[in-house]
Design a protein around this motif. Sequence first.
Motif, PDB file in Angstrom:
ATOM      1  N   VAL A  80       2.765  -1.239  17.293  1.00  0.00           N
ATOM      2  CA  VAL A  80       2.453  -0.338  16.077  1.00  0.00           C
ATOM      3  C   VAL A  80       0.945   0.210  16.417  1.00  0.00           C
ATOM      4  O   VAL A  80       0.294  -0.385  17.170  1.00  0.00           O
ATOM      5  N   PRO A  81       0.289   1.108  15.835  1.00  0.00           N
ATOM      6  CA  PRO A  81      -1.094   1.612  15.868  1.00  0.00           C
ATOM      7  C   PRO A  81      -1.806   0.765  15.161  1.00  0.00           C
ATOM      8  O   PRO A  81      -1.487  -0.067  14.084  1.00  0.00           O
ATOM      9  N   GLU A  82      -3.150   0.671  15.856  1.00  0.00           N
ATOM     10  CA  GLU A  82      -4.199  -0.356  14.948  1.00  0.00           C
ATOM     11  C   GLU A  82      -4.295  -0.005  13.417  1.00  0.00           C
ATOM     12  O   GLU A  82      -4.333   1.020  13.272  1.00  0.00           O
ATOM     13  N   GLY A  83      -4.177  -0.840  12.873  1.00  0.00           N
ATOM     14  CA  GLY A  83      -4.480  -0.954  11.506  1.00  0.00           C
ATOM     15  C   GLY A  83      -3.267  -0.748  10.617  1.00  0.00           C
ATOM     16  O   GLY A  83      -3.297  -0.768   9.394  1.00  0.00           O
ATOM     17  N   PHE A  84      -2.228  -0.912  11.370  1.00  0.00           N
ATOM     18  CA  PHE A  84      -0.968  -0.682  10.633  1.00  0.00           C
ATOM     19  C   PHE A  84      -0.619  -1.450   9.472  1.00  0.00           C
ATOM     20  O   PHE A  84      -0.392  -1.385   8.322  1.00  0.00           O
ATOM     21  N   GLU A  85      -0.756  -2.820   9.839  1.00  0.00           N
ATOM     22  CA  GLU A  85      -0.382  -3.892   8.701  1.00  0.00           C
ATOM     23  C   GLU A  85      -1.295  -3.676   7.550  1.00  0.00           C
ATOM     24  O   GLU A  85      -0.846  -3.731   6.258  1.00  0.00           O
ATOM     25  N   GLU A  86      -2.600  -3.585   7.726  1.00  0.00           N
ATOM     26  CA  GLU A  86      -3.521  -3.410   6.729  1.00  0.00           C
ATOM     27  C   GLU A  86      -3.061  -2.290   5.685  1.00  0.00           C
ATOM     28  O   GLU A  86      -3.080  -2.322   4.461  1.00  0.00           O
ATOM     29  N   HIS A  87      -2.653  -1.341   6.386  1.00  0.00           N
ATOM     30  CA  HIS A  87      -2.350  -0.123   5.510  1.00  0.00           C
ATOM     31  C   HIS A  87      -1.093  -0.101   4.989  1.00  0.00           C
ATOM     32  O   HIS A  87      -0.925   0.340   3.621  1.00  0.00           O
ATOM     33  N   ALA A  88      -0.209  -0.799   5.715  1.00  0.00           N
ATOM     34  CA  ALA A  88       1.257  -0.899   5.025  1.00  0.00           C
ATOM     35  C   ALA A  88       1.045  -1.903   3.665  1.00  0.00           C
ATOM     36  O   ALA A  88       1.774  -1.615   2.661  1.00  0.00           O
ATOM     37  N   ILE A  89       0.420  -2.621   3.703  1.00  0.00           N
ATOM     38  CA  ILE A  89      -0.028  -3.575   2.624  1.00  0.00           C
ATOM     39  C   ILE A  89      -0.655  -2.748   1.357  1.00  0.00           C
ATOM     40  O   ILE A  89      -0.309  -2.596   0.268  1.00  0.00           O
ATOM     41  N   ALA A  90      -1.752  -2.238   1.878  1.00  0.00           N
ATOM     42  CA  ALA A  90      -2.720  -1.297   1.022  1.00  0.00           C
ATOM     43  C   ALA A  90      -1.983  -0.411   0.109  1.00  0.00           C
ATOM     44  O   ALA A  90      -2.065  -0.184  -0.859  1.00  0.00           O
ATOM     45  N   GLU A  91      -1.192   0.244   0.908  1.00  0.00           N
ATOM     46  CA  GLU A  91      -0.387   1.488   0.229  1.00  0.00           C
ATOM     47  C   GLU A  91       0.963   1.023  -0.673  1.00  0.00           C
ATOM     48  O   GLU A  91       1.025   1.490  -1.729  1.00  0.00           O
ATOM     49  N   ASN A  92       1.665   0.103   0.065  1.00  0.00           N
ATOM     50  CA  ASN A  92       2.892  -0.614  -0.465  1.00  0.00           C
ATOM     51  C   ASN A  92       2.853  -1.571  -1.683  1.00  0.00           C
ATOM     52  O   ASN A  92       3.746  -1.618  -2.288  1.00  0.00           O
ATOM     53  N   VAL A  93       1.626  -2.180  -1.563  1.00  0.00           N
ATOM     54  CA  VAL A  93       1.417  -3.078  -2.602  1.00  0.00           C
ATOM     55  C   VAL A  93       0.324  -3.038  -3.504  1.00  0.00           C
ATOM     56  O   VAL A  93       0.617  -3.106  -4.782  1.00  0.00           O
ATOM     57  N   TYR A  94      -0.897  -2.691  -3.051  1.00  0.00           N
ATOM     58  CA  TYR A  94      -2.119  -2.523  -4.170  1.00  0.00           C
ATOM     59  C   TYR A  94      -1.696  -1.505  -5.186  1.00  0.00           C
ATOM     60  O   TYR A  94      -1.978  -1.823  -6.487  1.00  0.00           O
ATOM     61  N   ALA A  95      -1.171  -0.303  -4.849  1.00  0.00           N
ATOM     62  CA  ALA A  95      -0.871   0.812  -5.784  1.00  0.00           C
ATOM     63  C   ALA A  95       0.880   0.765  -5.929  1.00  0.00           C
ATOM     64  O   ALA A  95       1.188   1.993  -6.349  1.00  0.00           O
ATOM     65  N   GLY A  96       1.448   0.029  -5.210  1.00  0.00           N
ATOM     66  CA  GLY A  96       2.958   0.050  -5.240  1.00  0.00           C
ATOM     67  C   GLY A  96       3.450   0.364  -6.541  1.00  0.00           C
ATOM     68  O   GLY A  96       4.513   1.271  -6.443  1.00  0.00           O
TER      69      GLY A  96
END
Length: 681
Positions: free
Chosen positions: A223-239
């Motif tokens: 994956v590209p750098e920062g993948f997991e951080e942004h996957a969680i931020a987008e799909n969980v925090y404001a999911g």
Amino acid sequence: MRKIPALLLTAALTLSLCACGGQASGDLVQELGLNAESKEAAEATVQVNSALYDLLDFEDTQEADFATRGLIDAPEVLELTDENGNVIWSQEAYAFLEDADQPPDTVNPSLWENVKNNHAYGLFEVMDGIYQVRGYDMSNLTLIESDNGWIAFDPLISVECTQAAMQLVEKNLGARPVVAVICSHPHVDHFGGIKGLISADQAADPSLPLEQQLASGKVPIIVPEGFEEHAIAENVYAGQAMSRRANYQYGVFLTPSETGQLGVGIGMGQSTGTVSYLNPTFEITETGETYNIDGVVMEFQMTPGTEAPAEMNTWLPEKKALWMAENCTGTLHNLYTLRGAQVRDGAAWAQYICEAVTRYGDQAEVTFQSHNWPHWGNDVVNEYMVNTAAVYQFINDQTLTYINQGYTSDEISNMIELPEALAKNWYTRQYYGTVAHDAKAVYQKYMGWYDANPVNLNPLTPEESAQKWTEYLALGSVDEVLRQAKKDYDAGQFQWVAEVTNTIVFSDPDNEAARLLCADALEQLGYQAESGAWRNAYLTGALELRQGNAAAAADRPNKSSEMMMSMSATQMFDYMSILMDKQALADQDFTINVTLTDTQQTYLLRVKNGVLLRFAGTSDPEADLSITGPKNALFYLIRNQAEEFAQAATVTGDQALLTALMDSMNQLDLTKAPTFNIVEP
């Protein structure tokens, strides 16, 4: 100057409404012939849709040909269910597309073409050793044949859809193991189906280098750098909020039909099966990282902040094939997605596409991506990428031009139009993103939610505002509204009074009573404000409503040229894009070599239909113009100071093009203070 579509309050208030507030609701429904059924297309809609036939070349079938090219196999009926028999994905629901010779009046004919192309599903060969299963979910499952199995790009949303796609692959190409998974970015339609490819215990050890992960017999997830951080931020925090809003964006409640749901531009919609997730095992961190993955050489290009905060393209040099992730998709994409997400950077998006052209464009014979269909042929590939970059760059630059001329987000979204040559490209039509809402994204990125009008600093809730509007619409005239507004002012309802009177001001700037009452209300809000900034905004609005635009008389710091001279070359090119009269150059397509002698930098600039694109670190021996000189010579080009520029730089080539470019730097007067209106049109 302003073209704001203000509420037509004046017209509405002149309607004759009975004092009791109108007829009973049921009686009015009957009188107006209203019901809850879907309607046929209105004549005005038919005319709007028919106009597309004059703009677009419906004889150009390139996109339709590419959408079906290389088909190996497809089931006659594609409808997937989960273990309980619930339909989670269906192309069968769109079978009506196959029976219609012409688009119905209820569908934009351009969208109809896109939907038909996305309805082409099955297993496709991109080229020898590269295959895609398309139309089995909103995104594509891409497989690269390696020495010992498959390298899979971007699993789909659902495990069930991914499993069905792999069954189609195995039926036609045989059973081969997945030896590596590459996820281009952290949106769920690019990783959610991963457990349809591999199980958790098959994933490689993330503590190992990539070479050792591959040698271990386990499957690396790259994956590209920062993948997991942004996957969680987008799909969980404001999911939760995104999920609800996605009901609207993807038409979840709509039935596919000529009056219902018709795809989303990058596919037919979202599958509703099981979403899975596996932790990545290896991150790509820099452009140019190159690895041999089970016999397939891959070079990665990082593109952060484009379609996703973390994203990457992949170049396969041995195949002359360029994977563009979701940076080129055969449609105009979103700088802001309606479900909600971080605003995307249109200028960065364009620049990374230009970088891909510079790095790989001279060799690439095919581009393929995670949505829609590939594009073949070196000339087609380069035109496809350049035109796509130009569209994002134009939206970014023209929005900034309008911002600096004083227009607000809603005004800009109603004004901005692509240059005709760019608007005619089928693969950048507005099937997913739109020029209007992408322009709003640029406004939000640079200016935020606030339009500088203090009336809009802290507006009433929609419910409160609606109640007051309903009450006021029954008053019968603007004068009566102002009389009632004065009563509300006396009762301390200052925010509402500011809103309703400012609407009248935008409808009729010469209405003195509305101006003065709005000023009084803003003044009281200022007196109440704890924030010094809010107080200043309210009171300045009141002052200008009473005395007129005061900007020309304002004291301001004396700006020297030092800051502009300190800009980097890329910043100067960016500023040129904002200052440039894009309409004046809309019919132009020429190139400029720029060699900066003091910074040792080279650029190829391309003026493409009113858009300024830059390609760093390259030049064109057949460029129309060549400029050589120090970086700060660009300052004189920006300021259209021809004599000073001629002294600072050496120019060869078509001087008329240089003159046209310099003369176009006219959209902002940098010598005067900005004086656009804020609290009035």
